[in-house]
Design a protein around this motif. Structure first.
Motif, PDB file in Angstrom:
ATOM      1  N   ILE A   1       0.782  -1.143  -0.055  1.00  0.00           N
ATOM      2  CA  ILE A   1       0.022   0.168   0.148  1.00  0.00           C
ATOM      3  C   ILE A   1       0.922   1.348   0.106  1.00  0.00           C
ATOM      4  CG2 ILE A   1      -1.775   1.409   1.200  1.00  0.00           C
ATOM      5  CD1 ILE A   1      -2.642  -1.416   2.520  1.00  0.00           C
ATOM      6  N   PRO A   2       1.046   2.027  -1.197  1.00  0.00           N
ATOM      7  CA  PRO A   2       1.662   3.231  -1.057  1.00  0.00           C
ATOM      8  C   PRO A   2       1.249   4.333   0.126  1.00  0.00           C
ATOM      9  CG  PRO A   2       0.753   2.630  -3.160  1.00  0.00           C
ATOM     10  CD  PRO A   2       0.112   1.854  -2.179  1.00  0.00           C
ATOM     11  N   TYR A   3       2.296   4.890   0.610  1.00  0.00           N
ATOM     12  CA  TYR A   3       1.945   5.797   1.620  1.00  0.00           C
ATOM     13  C   TYR A   3       2.735   7.071   1.648  1.00  0.00           C
ATOM     14  CZ  TYR A   3       5.959   3.918   4.043  1.00  0.00           C
ATOM     15  OH  TYR A   3       7.247   3.693   4.597  1.00  0.00           O
ATOM     16  N   THR A   4       2.027   8.000   2.417  1.00  0.00           N
ATOM     17  CA  THR A   4       2.875   9.382   2.617  1.00  0.00           C
ATOM     18  C   THR A   4       2.648   9.920   4.158  1.00  0.00           C
ATOM     19  OG1 THR A   4       2.478  10.132   0.427  1.00  0.00           O
ATOM     20  CG2 THR A   4       3.319  11.801   2.169  1.00  0.00           C
ATOM     21  N   SER A   5       3.765  10.076   4.753  1.00  0.00           N
ATOM     22  CA  SER A   5       3.613  10.462   6.106  1.00  0.00           C
ATOM     23  C   SER A   5       3.486  12.045   6.203  1.00  0.00           C
ATOM     24  CB  SER A   5       5.177   9.973   6.678  1.00  0.00           C
ATOM     25  OG  SER A   5       4.968   8.511   6.865  1.00  0.00           O
ATOM     26  N   VAL A   6       2.997  12.458   7.489  1.00  0.00           N
ATOM     27  CA  VAL A   6       2.756  13.738   7.819  1.00  0.00           C
ATOM     28  C   VAL A   6       3.266  13.899   9.196  1.00  0.00           C
ATOM     29  CG1 VAL A   6       1.053  15.486   8.086  1.00  0.00           C
ATOM     30  CG2 VAL A   6       0.532  13.508   6.643  1.00  0.00           C
ATOM     31  N   SER A   7       4.149  15.006   9.329  1.00  0.00           N
ATOM     32  CA  SER A   7       4.743  15.558  10.437  1.00  0.00           C
ATOM     33  C   SER A   7       4.755  16.869  10.666  1.00  0.00           C
ATOM     34  CB  SER A   7       6.234  14.973  10.510  1.00  0.00           C
ATOM     35  OG  SER A   7       6.996  15.266  11.552  1.00  0.00           O
TER      36      SER A   7
ATOM     37  N   ALA B   1      10.360  15.272   7.333  1.00  0.00           N
ATOM     38  CA  ALA B   1      11.557  15.056   6.648  1.00  0.00           C
ATOM     39  C   ALA B   1      11.569  14.898   5.072  1.00  0.00           C
ATOM     40  CB  ALA B   1      12.267  13.748   7.233  1.00  0.00           C
ATOM     41  N   GLN B   2      12.587  14.541   4.412  1.00  0.00           N
ATOM     42  CA  GLN B   2      12.528  14.400   2.749  1.00  0.00           C
ATOM     43  C   GLN B   2      11.318  13.455   2.602  1.00  0.00           C
ATOM     44  OE1 GLN B   2      16.088  13.241   0.810  1.00  0.00           O
ATOM     45  NE2 GLN B   2      15.139  13.935  -1.136  1.00  0.00           N
ATOM     46  N   ASN B   3      10.306  13.820   1.618  1.00  0.00           N
ATOM     47  CA  ASN B   3       9.410  12.797   1.108  1.00  0.00           C
ATOM     48  C   ASN B   3       8.237  12.822   2.054  1.00  0.00           C
ATOM     49  OD1 ASN B   3      10.639  12.300  -1.454  1.00  0.00           O
ATOM     50  ND2 ASN B   3      11.797  10.747  -0.353  1.00  0.00           N
ATOM     51  N   GLN B   4       8.076  13.479   3.060  1.00  0.00           N
ATOM     52  CA  GLN B   4       7.157  13.716   4.217  1.00  0.00           C
ATOM     53  C   GLN B   4       6.247  15.028   3.808  1.00  0.00           C
ATOM     54  OE1 GLN B   4       8.711  12.971   8.094  1.00  0.00           O
ATOM     55  NE2 GLN B   4       9.075  10.747   7.568  1.00  0.00           N
ATOM     56  N   LEU B   5       5.271  15.129   4.420  1.00  0.00           N
ATOM     57  CA  LEU B   5       4.415  16.429   4.221  1.00  0.00           C
ATOM     58  C   LEU B   5       4.438  17.039   5.688  1.00  0.00           C
ATOM     59  CD1 LEU B   5       1.495  15.128   2.042  1.00  0.00           C
ATOM     60  CD2 LEU B   5       3.405  16.700   1.184  1.00  0.00           C
ATOM     61  N   HIS B   6       3.940  18.354   5.584  1.00  0.00           N
ATOM     62  CA  HIS B   6       3.674  18.824   6.851  1.00  0.00           C
ATOM     63  C   HIS B   6       2.078  19.069   6.766  1.00  0.00           C
ATOM     64  CE1 HIS B   6       3.259  22.398   9.793  1.00  0.00           C
ATOM     65  NE2 HIS B   6       4.574  22.203  10.189  1.00  0.00           N
ATOM     66  N   TYR B   7       1.714  19.181   8.011  1.00  0.00           N
ATOM     67  CA  TYR B   7       0.215  19.300   8.259  1.00  0.00           C
ATOM     68  C   TYR B   7      -0.467  20.377   7.450  1.00  0.00           C
ATOM     69  CZ  TYR B   7       0.082  15.476  11.744  1.00  0.00           C
ATOM     70  OH  TYR B   7       0.094  14.305  12.442  1.00  0.00           O
ATOM     71  N   GLU B   8       0.224  21.617   7.354  1.00  0.00           N
ATOM     72  CA  GLU B   8      -0.194  22.656   6.629  1.00  0.00           C
ATOM     73  C   GLU B   8      -0.474  22.385   4.896  1.00  0.00           C
ATOM     74  OE1 GLU B   8       2.481  25.808   7.616  1.00  0.00           O
ATOM     75  OE2 GLU B   8       1.842  26.073   9.682  1.00  0.00           O
ATOM     76  N   SER B   9       0.118  21.228   4.724  1.00  0.00           N
ATOM     77  CA  SER B   9       0.164  20.930   3.231  1.00  0.00           C
ATOM     78  C   SER B   9      -1.104  20.108   2.857  1.00  0.00           C
ATOM     79  CB  SER B   9       1.470  20.054   2.720  1.00  0.00           C
ATOM     80  OG  SER B   9       2.631  20.932   3.279  1.00  0.00           O
TER      81      SER B   9
ATOM     82  N   ILE C   1      -6.125  18.196  10.181  1.00  0.00           N
ATOM     83  CA  ILE C   1      -6.264  17.679   8.793  1.00  0.00           C
ATOM     84  C   ILE C   1      -7.838  18.338   8.482  1.00  0.00           C
ATOM     85  CG2 ILE C   1      -4.980  15.748   8.644  1.00  0.00           C
ATOM     86  CD1 ILE C   1      -7.467  14.131   8.782  1.00  0.00           C
ATOM     87  N   PRO C   2      -8.143  18.582   7.108  1.00  0.00           N
ATOM     88  CA  PRO C   2      -9.276  19.291   6.971  1.00  0.00           C
ATOM     89  C   PRO C   2     -10.465  18.374   6.805  1.00  0.00           C
ATOM     90  CG  PRO C   2      -7.970  18.957   4.568  1.00  0.00           C
ATOM     91  CD  PRO C   2      -7.172  18.390   6.240  1.00  0.00           C
ATOM     92  N   TYR C   3     -10.947  18.452   8.136  1.00  0.00           N
ATOM     93  CA  TYR C   3     -12.128  17.004   8.183  1.00  0.00           C
ATOM     94  C   TYR C   3     -13.390  17.258   7.328  1.00  0.00           C
ATOM     95  CZ  TYR C   3      -9.294  15.512  11.937  1.00  0.00           C
ATOM     96  OH  TYR C   3      -8.273  14.797  12.887  1.00  0.00           O
ATOM     97  N   GLU C   4     -13.302  18.530   6.814  1.00  0.00           N
ATOM     98  CA  GLU C   4     -14.553  18.672   5.992  1.00  0.00           C
ATOM     99  C   GLU C   4     -14.619  18.127   4.586  1.00  0.00           C
ATOM    100  OE1 GLU C   4     -11.763  22.025   5.113  1.00  0.00           O
ATOM    101  OE2 GLU C   4     -12.396  20.955   6.801  1.00  0.00           O
ATOM    102  N   ALA C   5     -13.234  17.632   4.342  1.00  0.00           N
ATOM    103  CA  ALA C   5     -13.058  16.986   2.966  1.00  0.00           C
ATOM    104  C   ALA C   5     -13.309  15.537   3.043  1.00  0.00           C
ATOM    105  CB  ALA C   5     -11.764  17.434   2.462  1.00  0.00           C
ATOM    106  N   LEU C   6     -13.655  15.038   4.251  1.00  0.00           N
ATOM    107  CA  LEU C   6     -13.769  13.508   4.558  1.00  0.00           C
ATOM    108  C   LEU C   6     -15.022  13.101   3.781  1.00  0.00           C
ATOM    109  CD1 LEU C   6     -12.635  12.968   7.963  1.00  0.00           C
ATOM    110  CD2 LEU C   6     -11.191  12.577   5.957  1.00  0.00           C
ATOM    111  N   THR C   7     -15.006  11.941   3.133  1.00  0.00           N
ATOM    112  CA  THR C   7     -16.422  11.442   2.440  1.00  0.00           C
ATOM    113  C   THR C   7     -16.482  10.012   2.866  1.00  0.00           C
ATOM    114  OG1 THR C   7     -14.939  10.313   0.708  1.00  0.00           O
ATOM    115  CG2 THR C   7     -15.298  12.677   0.425  1.00  0.00           C
ATOM    116  N   PRO C   8     -17.656   9.434   2.312  1.00  0.00           N
ATOM    117  CA  PRO C   8     -17.825   8.113   2.706  1.00  0.00           C
ATOM    118  C   PRO C   8     -16.789   6.986   1.897  1.00  0.00           C
ATOM    119  CG  PRO C   8     -20.081   9.289   2.152  1.00  0.00           C
ATOM    120  CD  PRO C   8     -18.805  10.109   2.144  1.00  0.00           C
ATOM    121  N   GLY C   9     -16.168   7.519   1.263  1.00  0.00           N
ATOM    122  CA  GLY C   9     -15.126   6.740   0.442  1.00  0.00           C
ATOM    123  C   GLY C   9     -13.800   6.708   1.212  1.00  0.00           C
TER     124      GLY C   9
END
Length: 248
Positions: free
Chosen positions: A142-148, A152-160, A190-198
């Protein structure tokens, strides 16, 4: 009498002791006992093994999941990849470390989340718990991206994490302690308003049973699961390792 136990610095109320004591009583396992072993320092670990020759299995909790590794004779492959041990098998004076957090997460995730070509995970947090999650996701392809907060490199900030970004990830995993009792009003940013039934939300926290993270997901129609099934699954995996039922 076979002895099992938990090592840590401050143990207090232990899930493991209650779980295994009840298991022994329920299944009529009369030749086993589970004890708590508070170690002021991990350097006391060899003395524990010497003073308790009937020990055949140990669980490990904070802050010793990484610190115990130099004291072990060997490591299971997944524990070596994660760099943390929460289960130790003791046989003929030899100790081998395992990580059943990884097993518990992997097995419960497979039951919860439909792994397919569109699978994509967002892992919130980059601490010790996240490492076990990363290893499980890699094993399941399962491909994944980490948020911190400090990416670090290849990770995202919460603001992103914008609503558009969130649409690309159907699986969101919280590995942080945010929302854990007693601080139940905290929640990953995280932007909870963007969550969906999917969407599928997996929270490693199990106290409370529904964190604010999971509640917001549920109200958006998303599928949710807390860390309790993982907790039971990792304990069962430890028992299988100790009793030769699981060869790893």
């Amino acid at each position: 009498m076979r002895k099992f136990g938990l090592i840590g610095k401050k143990l207090g109320h232990s899930f493991s002791k209650r779980y295994f004591t009840e298991k022994f009583a329920r299944e009529g396992i009369a030749d086993a006992a589970y004890e708590l072993y508070e170690l002021p320092n991990i350097a006391d670990f060899p003395d524990l093994l010497t003073s308790e020759p009937e020990l055949v299995g140990l669980n490990v909790t904070v802050p010793y999941k990484e610190a115990v590794i130099p004291y072990l004779h060997g490591l299971d492959e997944s524990a070596a990849r994660i760099g943390a041990v929460n289960t130790i098998r003791i046989e003929n004076g030899s100790t081998k470390g395992y990580n059943t957090d990884f097993i518990g997460f992997r097995d419960t995730l497979q039951q919860f989340y439909p792994v397919g070509e569109s699978a994509q995970a967002l892992v919130l947090g980059t601490g010790g718990a996240a490492k076990a999650v990363w290893t499980a996701l890699e094993e399941l392809a399962i491909p994944y991206t980490s948020v911190s907060r400090n990416p670090a490199q290849n990770q995202l900030h919460y603001e992103s994490i914008t609503p558009d970004v969130l649409q690309a990830y159907t699986l969101i995993i919280n590995t942080t302690p945010l929302g854990m009792a007693p601080d139940t009003t905290s929640v990953p940013a995280i932007p909870y308003e963007a969550l969906t039934p999917g969407h599928y939300l997996y929270d490693l926290v199990y106290n409370p049973e529904e964190t604010l993270f999971l509640q917001r997901g549920r109200l958006a129609g998303a599928q949710t699961i807390n860390g309790l099934p993982m907790l039971y699954a990792q304990a069962d995996a430890a028992w299988e390792i100790w009793t030769n039922e699981r060869h790893r």
